[in-house]
Design a protein around this motif. Sequence first.
Motif, PDB file in Angstrom:
ATOM      1  N   ALA A 207       9.622   5.769  -1.494  1.00  0.00           N
ATOM      2  CA  ALA A 207       9.940   7.140  -1.088  1.00  0.00           C
ATOM      3  C   ALA A 207       9.064   8.153  -1.806  1.00  0.00           C
ATOM      4  O   ALA A 207       8.592   9.128  -1.204  1.00  0.00           O
ATOM      5  CB  ALA A 207      11.418   7.425  -1.348  1.00  0.00           C
ATOM      6  N   GLU A 208       8.808   7.946  -3.098  1.00  0.00           N
ATOM      7  CA  GLU A 208       7.946   8.857  -3.855  1.00  0.00           C
ATOM      8  C   GLU A 208       6.525   8.845  -3.305  1.00  0.00           C
ATOM      9  O   GLU A 208       5.877   9.893  -3.195  1.00  0.00           O
ATOM     10  CB  GLU A 208       7.953   8.463  -5.339  1.00  0.00           C
ATOM     11  N   ALA A 209       6.053   7.664  -2.959  1.00  0.00           N
ATOM     12  CA  ALA A 209       4.695   7.556  -2.411  1.00  0.00           C
ATOM     13  C   ALA A 209       4.598   8.249  -1.052  1.00  0.00           C
ATOM     14  O   ALA A 209       3.617   8.934  -0.759  1.00  0.00           O
ATOM     15  CB  ALA A 209       4.303   6.085  -2.290  1.00  0.00           C
ATOM     16  N   VAL A 210       5.607   8.072  -0.227  1.00  0.00           N
ATOM     17  CA  VAL A 210       5.606   8.697   1.103  1.00  0.00           C
ATOM     18  C   VAL A 210       5.648  10.217   0.974  1.00  0.00           C
ATOM     19  O   VAL A 210       4.927  10.938   1.671  1.00  0.00           O
ATOM     20  CB  VAL A 210       6.805   8.193   1.936  1.00  0.00           C
TER      21      VAL A 210
ATOM     22  N   GLY B  72       8.161   2.927   5.066  1.00  0.00           N
ATOM     23  CA  GLY B  72       8.213   4.172   4.315  1.00  0.00           C
ATOM     24  C   GLY B  72       9.208   5.165   4.879  1.00  0.00           C
ATOM     25  O   GLY B  72       9.935   5.829   4.134  1.00  0.00           O
ATOM     26  N   TYR B  73       9.234   5.293   6.202  1.00  0.00           N
ATOM     27  CA  TYR B  73      10.211   6.194   6.834  1.00  0.00           C
ATOM     28  C   TYR B  73      11.638   5.805   6.439  1.00  0.00           C
ATOM     29  O   TYR B  73      12.449   6.655   6.069  1.00  0.00           O
ATOM     30  CB  TYR B  73      10.085   6.122   8.350  1.00  0.00           C
ATOM     31  N   SER B  74      11.948   4.521   6.545  1.00  0.00           N
ATOM     32  CA  SER B  74      13.324   4.072   6.318  1.00  0.00           C
ATOM     33  C   SER B  74      13.723   4.196   4.848  1.00  0.00           C
ATOM     34  O   SER B  74      14.858   4.572   4.533  1.00  0.00           O
ATOM     35  CB  SER B  74      13.500   2.622   6.789  1.00  0.00           C
ATOM     36  N   ARG B  75      12.803   3.910   3.929  1.00  0.00           N
ATOM     37  CA  ARG B  75      13.133   3.988   2.509  1.00  0.00           C
ATOM     38  C   ARG B  75      13.211   5.441   2.030  1.00  0.00           C
ATOM     39  O   ARG B  75      13.982   5.757   1.124  1.00  0.00           O
ATOM     40  CB  ARG B  75      12.138   3.171   1.687  1.00  0.00           C
ATOM     41  N   LEU B  76      12.426   6.321   2.616  1.00  0.00           N
ATOM     42  CA  LEU B  76      12.557   7.736   2.292  1.00  0.00           C
ATOM     43  C   LEU B  76      13.914   8.260   2.762  1.00  0.00           C
ATOM     44  O   LEU B  76      14.597   8.997   2.040  1.00  0.00           O
ATOM     45  CB  LEU B  76      11.426   8.541   2.940  1.00  0.00           C
ATOM     46  N   PHE B  77      14.316   7.862   3.956  1.00  0.00           N
ATOM     47  CA  PHE B  77      15.609   8.317   4.480  1.00  0.00           C
ATOM     48  C   PHE B  77      16.756   7.851   3.595  1.00  0.00           C
ATOM     49  O   PHE B  77      17.634   8.640   3.221  1.00  0.00           O
ATOM     50  CB  PHE B  77      15.808   7.795   5.911  1.00  0.00           C
ATOM     51  N   VAL B  78      16.751   6.573   3.227  1.00  0.00           N
ATOM     52  CA  VAL B  78      17.864   6.047   2.441  1.00  0.00           C
ATOM     53  C   VAL B  78      17.885   6.667   1.040  1.00  0.00           C
ATOM     54  O   VAL B  78      18.964   6.894   0.466  1.00  0.00           O
ATOM     55  CB  VAL B  78      17.799   4.508   2.374  1.00  0.00           C
ATOM     56  N   THR B  79      16.721   6.981   0.493  1.00  0.00           N
ATOM     57  CA  THR B  79      16.657   7.592  -0.835  1.00  0.00           C
ATOM     58  C   THR B  79      17.195   9.019  -0.813  1.00  0.00           C
ATOM     59  O   THR B  79      17.974   9.422  -1.681  1.00  0.00           O
ATOM     60  CB  THR B  79      15.213   7.583  -1.359  1.00  0.00           C
ATOM     61  N   LEU B  80      16.791   9.806   0.189  1.00  0.00           N
ATOM     62  CA  LEU B  80      17.292  11.170   0.293  1.00  0.00           C
ATOM     63  C   LEU B  80      18.799  11.190   0.553  1.00  0.00           C
ATOM     64  O   LEU B  80      19.513  12.049   0.027  1.00  0.00           O
ATOM     65  CB  LEU B  80      16.551  11.918   1.400  1.00  0.00           C
ATOM     66  N   CYS B  81      19.281  10.232   1.344  1.00  0.00           N
ATOM     67  CA  CYS B  81      20.718  10.142   1.588  1.00  0.00           C
ATOM     68  C   CYS B  81      21.460   9.839   0.288  1.00  0.00           C
ATOM     69  O   CYS B  81      22.498  10.443  -0.010  1.00  0.00           O
ATOM     70  CB  CYS B  81      21.023   9.067   2.622  1.00  0.00           C
ATOM     71  N   GLU B  82      20.937   8.898  -0.494  1.00  0.00           N
ATOM     72  CA  GLU B  82      21.582   8.537  -1.756  1.00  0.00           C
ATOM     73  C   GLU B  82      21.648   9.740  -2.692  1.00  0.00           C
ATOM     74  O   GLU B  82      22.684  10.000  -3.325  1.00  0.00           O
ATOM     75  CB  GLU B  82      20.809   7.399  -2.420  1.00  0.00           C
TER      76      GLU B  82
ATOM     77  N   SER C 115       0.806  -1.209   0.000  1.00  0.00           N
ATOM     78  CA  SER C 115       0.000   0.000   0.000  1.00  0.00           C
ATOM     79  C   SER C 115       0.842   1.262   0.000  1.00  0.00           C
ATOM     80  O   SER C 115       0.337   2.348  -0.271  1.00  0.00           O
ATOM     81  CB  SER C 115      -0.931   0.007   1.223  1.00  0.00           C
ATOM     82  N   GLU C 116       2.137   1.158   0.306  1.00  0.00           N
ATOM     83  CA  GLU C 116       3.013   2.317   0.255  1.00  0.00           C
ATOM     84  C   GLU C 116       3.266   2.750  -1.185  1.00  0.00           C
ATOM     85  O   GLU C 116       3.631   3.877  -1.441  1.00  0.00           O
ATOM     86  CB  GLU C 116       4.369   1.980   0.899  1.00  0.00           C
ATOM     87  N   ILE C 117       3.135   1.836  -2.143  1.00  0.00           N
ATOM     88  CA  ILE C 117       3.616   2.075  -3.492  1.00  0.00           C
ATOM     89  C   ILE C 117       2.495   2.566  -4.405  1.00  0.00           C
ATOM     90  O   ILE C 117       1.402   2.005  -4.441  1.00  0.00           O
ATOM     91  CB  ILE C 117       4.234   0.788  -4.075  1.00  0.00           C
TER      92      ILE C 117
END
Length: 270
Positions: A88-91, A101-111, A69-71
């Motif tokens: 991350a885009e969905a969040v 969602g929190y963790s994947r948004l963080f790792v995406t922004l870091c990248e 459901s996050e995607i």
Amino acid sequence: MRYLLFILQIFLSLSLCSQETLPALAGKLAQGKKNESEKVTAIFKWITHNISYRTKNGYRFLDKNRQKSEIIPEAEGDPIKPLNLLVAEAVLKKGEAVCDGYSRLFVTLCELAGIRSEVIVGYARTGSNKPVKGFGVNHYWNAVMIEGKWHLLDATWASGYLSRQGDVFIRDFDEKYFLAEPEEFIKDHFPDDPRWTLLPDSKMPDEFRYSPFRHRAYNKYNFVSYTPSTGIINAYIGDTISLNLEAAIPDGRSISPSELTDTSLYNYSS
């Protein structure tokens, strides 16, 4: 009035989130920062101050339906994006998430900011899943490399908690879960891959399972002492048992054992 202001805050947060792209956001957060530490701090605080924990329907343990459901589905013919980017885009669009969602948004922004980071999956110890009968993935958090050294953090637990009914998210930043010492982090987070404990001698699951249980509220209220601190209490019917706790309660709030419950709904009694 309090809830009306909260709803307005969420509405404004969602509007701001939906209008910005991930690369633009990462660039803005990294702009003017002198080093990796400042960039990571900016990314973490933006997430914890702008992304809300999904309430009610989303407040349950990890399952396939919730992760899906996050995607947001892609249009037919679009290239398949990496999972971290999709989530991350969905969040960012919705302004809300659960731990995945929190963790994947963080790792995406870091990248996007040129910082190495990892999504860590594992077992988190809360009052909801006690006693421990077995280990399995029920939580997501992150590890991030700053100046050549790995650090642990949990944007979900640092962001706030839920009302008693579970339908309102109360934002309340908890710095204890930002770049936490591995010796403290292991008390309620055990990674699926023991290497991500970041301890020289990773604790085995049995040690984690049978170590003294400290609810997340132990850290939430910064308990500094308790008595009795050792021994076994023998009690009989009619006996009165006294336990004394000394805590630095933030913002004058009353005590609640739940890590995600709004403590303003409870009265403190000694």
